[in-house]
Write a protein that holds these residues in place. Structure first.
Motif, PDB file in Angstrom:
ATOM      1  N   GLN A  53      38.251  45.243  49.255  1.00  0.00           N
ATOM      2  CA  GLN A  53      39.154  46.334  48.883  1.00  0.00           C
ATOM      3  C   GLN A  53      40.476  45.796  48.338  1.00  0.00           C
ATOM      4  OE1 GLN A  53      38.271  49.421  48.777  1.00  0.00           O
ATOM      5  NE2 GLN A  53      36.311  49.189  49.826  1.00  0.00           N
ATOM      6  N   MET A  54      40.965  44.730  48.951  1.00  0.00           N
ATOM      7  CA  MET A  54      42.210  44.132  48.486  1.00  0.00           C
ATOM      8  C   MET A  54      42.045  43.559  47.083  1.00  0.00           C
ATOM      9  SD  MET A  54      44.435  41.046  50.184  1.00  0.00           S
ATOM     10  CE  MET A  54      43.196  39.839  49.742  1.00  0.00           C
ATOM     11  N   GLU A  55      40.941  42.867  46.847  1.00  0.00           N
ATOM     12  CA  GLU A  55      40.677  42.284  45.536  1.00  0.00           C
ATOM     13  C   GLU A  55      40.523  43.361  44.477  1.00  0.00           C
ATOM     14  OE1 GLU A  55      40.131  39.221  42.743  1.00  0.00           O
ATOM     15  OE2 GLU A  55      40.975  39.293  44.767  1.00  0.00           O
ATOM     16  N   ALA A  56      39.904  44.477  44.837  1.00  0.00           N
ATOM     17  CA  ALA A  56      39.733  45.578  43.891  1.00  0.00           C
ATOM     18  C   ALA A  56      41.090  46.137  43.460  1.00  0.00           C
ATOM     19  CB  ALA A  56      38.882  46.682  44.516  1.00  0.00           C
ATOM     20  N   LEU A  57      42.005  46.262  44.415  1.00  0.00           N
ATOM     21  CA  LEU A  57      43.333  46.779  44.080  1.00  0.00           C
ATOM     22  C   LEU A  57      44.118  45.771  43.253  1.00  0.00           C
ATOM     23  CD1 LEU A  57      45.297  49.061  44.299  1.00  0.00           C
ATOM     24  CD2 LEU A  57      45.984  48.258  46.556  1.00  0.00           C
ATOM     25  N   HIS A  58      44.007  44.497  43.615  1.00  0.00           N
ATOM     26  CA  HIS A  58      44.683  43.451  42.849  1.00  0.00           C
ATOM     27  C   HIS A  58      44.173  43.423  41.409  1.00  0.00           C
ATOM     28  CE1 HIS A  58      45.662  38.909  42.257  1.00  0.00           C
ATOM     29  NE2 HIS A  58      46.533  39.687  41.669  1.00  0.00           N
ATOM     30  N   LEU A  59      42.860  43.497  41.221  1.00  0.00           N
ATOM     31  CA  LEU A  59      42.286  43.501  39.879  1.00  0.00           C
ATOM     32  C   LEU A  59      42.695  44.745  39.108  1.00  0.00           C
ATOM     33  CD1 LEU A  59      38.666  42.154  40.548  1.00  0.00           C
ATOM     34  CD2 LEU A  59      40.565  40.962  39.432  1.00  0.00           C
ATOM     35  N   HIS A  60      42.911  45.837  39.820  1.00  0.00           N
ATOM     36  CA  HIS A  60      43.357  47.064  39.162  1.00  0.00           C
ATOM     37  C   HIS A  60      44.746  46.855  38.542  1.00  0.00           C
ATOM     38  CE1 HIS A  60      43.093  51.299  38.294  1.00  0.00           C
ATOM     39  NE2 HIS A  60      44.228  51.557  38.924  1.00  0.00           N
ATOM     40  N   PHE A  61      45.617  46.186  39.272  1.00  0.00           N
ATOM     41  CA  PHE A  61      46.933  45.875  38.718  1.00  0.00           C
ATOM     42  C   PHE A  61      46.810  44.915  37.537  1.00  0.00           C
ATOM     43  CE2 PHE A  61      48.685  47.473  42.750  1.00  0.00           C
ATOM     44  CZ  PHE A  61      49.763  48.193  42.268  1.00  0.00           C
ATOM     45  N   GLN A  62      45.959  43.913  37.649  1.00  0.00           N
ATOM     46  CA  GLN A  62      45.791  42.960  36.568  1.00  0.00           C
ATOM     47  C   GLN A  62      45.209  43.629  35.326  1.00  0.00           C
ATOM     48  OE1 GLN A  62      46.927  39.898  36.470  1.00  0.00           O
ATOM     49  NE2 GLN A  62      47.657  39.927  38.582  1.00  0.00           N
ATOM     50  N   SER A  63      44.291  44.571  35.509  1.00  0.00           N
ATOM     51  CA  SER A  63      43.726  45.283  34.362  1.00  0.00           C
ATOM     52  C   SER A  63      44.799  46.113  33.653  1.00  0.00           C
ATOM     53  CB  SER A  63      42.579  46.192  34.808  1.00  0.00           C
ATOM     54  OG  SER A  63      43.049  47.301  35.552  1.00  0.00           O
ATOM     55  N   TYR A  64      45.739  46.614  34.419  1.00  0.00           N
ATOM     56  CA  TYR A  64      46.849  47.368  33.828  1.00  0.00           C
ATOM     57  C   TYR A  64      47.692  46.463  32.933  1.00  0.00           C
ATOM     58  CZ  TYR A  64      51.478  49.529  33.643  1.00  0.00           C
ATOM     59  OH  TYR A  64      52.688  50.029  33.223  1.00  0.00           O
ATOM     60  N   TYR A  65      47.998  45.263  33.403  1.00  0.00           N
ATOM     61  CA  TYR A  65      48.795  44.345  32.592  1.00  0.00           C
ATOM     62  C   TYR A  65      48.013  43.850  31.370  1.00  0.00           C
ATOM     63  CZ  TYR A  65      52.021  44.443  36.487  1.00  0.00           C
ATOM     64  OH  TYR A  65      52.887  44.876  37.463  1.00  0.00           O
ATOM     65  N   ASP A  66      46.710  43.681  31.514  1.00  0.00           N
ATOM     66  CA  ASP A  66      45.889  43.323  30.365  1.00  0.00           C
ATOM     67  C   ASP A  66      45.944  44.430  29.304  1.00  0.00           C
ATOM     68  OD1 ASP A  66      45.115  40.924  31.496  1.00  0.00           O
ATOM     69  OD2 ASP A  66      43.271  41.742  32.378  1.00  0.00           O
ATOM     70  N   ALA A  67      45.859  45.678  29.766  1.00  0.00           N
ATOM     71  CA  ALA A  67      45.922  46.802  28.839  1.00  0.00           C
ATOM     72  C   ALA A  67      47.282  46.896  28.163  1.00  0.00           C
ATOM     73  CB  ALA A  67      45.604  48.109  29.579  1.00  0.00           C
ATOM     74  N   LEU A  68      48.344  46.582  28.898  1.00  0.00           N
ATOM     75  CA  LEU A  68      49.680  46.566  28.310  1.00  0.00           C
ATOM     76  C   LEU A  68      49.772  45.552  27.177  1.00  0.00           C
ATOM     77  CD1 LEU A  68      52.235  46.781  31.288  1.00  0.00           C
ATOM     78  CD2 LEU A  68      52.005  48.392  29.394  1.00  0.00           C
ATOM     79  N   ASP A  69      49.249  44.354  27.403  1.00  0.00           N
ATOM     80  CA  ASP A  69      49.284  43.324  26.365  1.00  0.00           C
ATOM     81  C   ASP A  69      48.560  43.776  25.105  1.00  0.00           C
ATOM     82  OD1 ASP A  69      50.743  41.576  27.901  1.00  0.00           O
ATOM     83  OD2 ASP A  69      49.010  40.424  28.593  1.00  0.00           O
ATOM     84  N   LEU A  70      47.390  44.373  25.282  1.00  0.00           N
ATOM     85  CA  LEU A  70      46.611  44.817  24.140  1.00  0.00           C
ATOM     86  C   LEU A  70      47.281  45.983  23.421  1.00  0.00           C
ATOM     87  CD1 LEU A  70      43.073  44.592  25.756  1.00  0.00           C
ATOM     88  CD2 LEU A  70      44.011  43.081  24.010  1.00  0.00           C
ATOM     89  N   ALA A  71      47.865  46.899  24.180  1.00  0.00           N
ATOM     90  CA  ALA A  71      48.540  48.044  23.574  1.00  0.00           C
ATOM     91  C   ALA A  71      49.770  47.609  22.784  1.00  0.00           C
ATOM     92  CB  ALA A  71      48.938  49.048  24.653  1.00  0.00           C
ATOM     93  N   ALA A  72      50.412  46.526  23.221  1.00  0.00           N
ATOM     94  CA  ALA A  72      51.602  46.031  22.531  1.00  0.00           C
ATOM     95  C   ALA A  72      51.278  45.592  21.109  1.00  0.00           C
ATOM     96  CB  ALA A  72      52.229  44.878  23.306  1.00  0.00           C
ATOM     97  N   GLN A  73      50.059  45.101  20.886  1.00  0.00           N
ATOM     98  CA  GLN A  73      49.666  44.681  19.553  1.00  0.00           C
ATOM     99  C   GLN A  73      49.573  45.876  18.607  1.00  0.00           C
ATOM    100  OE1 GLN A  73      49.536  41.427  19.142  1.00  0.00           O
ATOM    101  NE2 GLN A  73      49.745  41.056  21.343  1.00  0.00           N
ATOM    102  N   ASN A  74      49.295  47.047  19.151  1.00  0.00           N
ATOM    103  CA  ASN A  74      49.174  48.252  18.329  1.00  0.00           C
ATOM    104  C   ASN A  74      50.515  48.926  18.101  1.00  0.00           C
ATOM    105  OD1 ASN A  74      46.298  48.352  17.906  1.00  0.00           O
ATOM    106  ND2 ASN A  74      46.084  48.872  20.070  1.00  0.00           N
ATOM    107  N   ASP A  75      51.282  49.088  19.167  1.00  0.00           N
ATOM    108  CA  ASP A  75      52.549  49.821  19.052  1.00  0.00           C
ATOM    109  C   ASP A  75      53.442  49.457  20.226  1.00  0.00           C
ATOM    110  OD1 ASP A  75      54.609  51.522  18.516  1.00  0.00           O
ATOM    111  OD2 ASP A  75      53.487  53.379  18.889  1.00  0.00           O
TER     112      ASP A  75
END
Length: 279
Positions: A53-75
């Motif tokens: 459960q802890m790893e799932a929550l940690h990965l959820h935060f990491q996926s958010y930062y990954d999405a931020l990086d990708l979104a930055a390339q667009n706008d």
């Protein structure tokens, strides 16, 4: 990460990041946070389940930062000036998202709480203690969870100091890069404006600034990710679970309707703020 890539690839997308954030936030609030709390409330819960459960929550935060990086390339502009953030969240933002000091300050609050708990320590006979932090949804916690922050290791304390030292170097440097990019944008526009090429001047300056700001944003985001990874690597399973619970609850609390309503009622009028600043 694959979901983030699908939502925010290299190609331009009409999907606003606020829509992704709404889905991400709902998963955090309604699924992952309750699951983590449930696994921590059971006295017979296995270490494997809690780690999962802890790893799932940690990965959820990491996926958010990954999405931020990708979104930055667009706008990157929609991330640097996020319109979906509410008035409670905005003071805590640094280059588009929550300040990395939030992580270390939260961690230090656990260490400070440890000192307070030591003064009010029970005799240790009970296997379950009440863990009340003012949240009506809190449960009784098993002894090994409730006492996880007592006597933190020397390694943890040393890592916290190392992270803080790194932040004191990186945060001002990133802020300076963002400031220099803005100054450069204004200088380029002003320089070319005099020659009558107004539209071309602005477009050229915006293109150059956008590239620099994407780099600054991604580096700031990388700093947030690395601080979180450092903390998770230095804490035990029980400490890490409590830390992630606190971090998730912190974000959820910002969007509590009652708290937002109270904030709106207590906001100081702008005219009064100006008078206070003038004193």
């Amino acid at each position: 990460m694959l979901k983030a890539v699908g939502l925010f690839g290299r190609k331009k997308t009409t999907r606003q990041f606020k829509d992704f954030y709404a889905e991400w936030f709902n998963t955090l609030k309604n699924t992952l946070l309750p699951s983590l709390r449930s696994s921590m409330s059971e006295s017979d819960s296995s270490l494997t389940r809690l780690s999962t459960q802890m790893e799932a929550l940690h990965l959820h935060f990491q996926s958010y930062y990954d999405a931020l990086d990708l979104a930055a390339q667009n706008d990157v502009a929609q991330l640097l000036c996020p319109t979906w953030r509410n008035p409670l969240e905005k003071p805590f933002l640094f280059l588009g998202d929550f300040h990395p000091y939030l992580f270390t300050n939260l961690l230090r609050s656990f260490l400070t709480q440890n000192d307070t708990d030591s003064d009010n320590e029970n005799d240790g006979d009970s296997m379950v203690v009440q863990c009340d932090r003012g949240d009506r949804d809190r449960f009784d916690r098993p002894w090994h969870i409730a006492t996880a922050w007592r006597r933190p290791s020397y390694n943890l304390m040393e890592r916290v100091e190392q992270v803080d030292r790194g932040l004191r170097l990186m945060v001002p440097a990133l802020a300076a890069r963002a400031r220099d990019a803005q100054v450069g944008f204004l200088e380029r526009v002003a320089r070319n404006w005099a020659f009558g090429t107004h539209k071309a001047a602005v477009e050229e300056a915006m293109a150059e600034q956008n590239e620099e700001m994407v780099g600054v944003f991604v580096d700031a985001n990388r700093l947030r990710k690395s601080v979180l990874v450092e903390i998770m690597g230095a804490t035990s399973v029980f400490q890490g679970a409590l830390f992630l619970e606190g971090l998730a609850q912190f974000l959820v609390g910002f969007r509590d309707p009652e708290l937002l309503a109270q904030f709106e009622l207590c906001k100081t009028p702008l005219s009064k703020q100006s008078r206070l600043l003038a004193i």
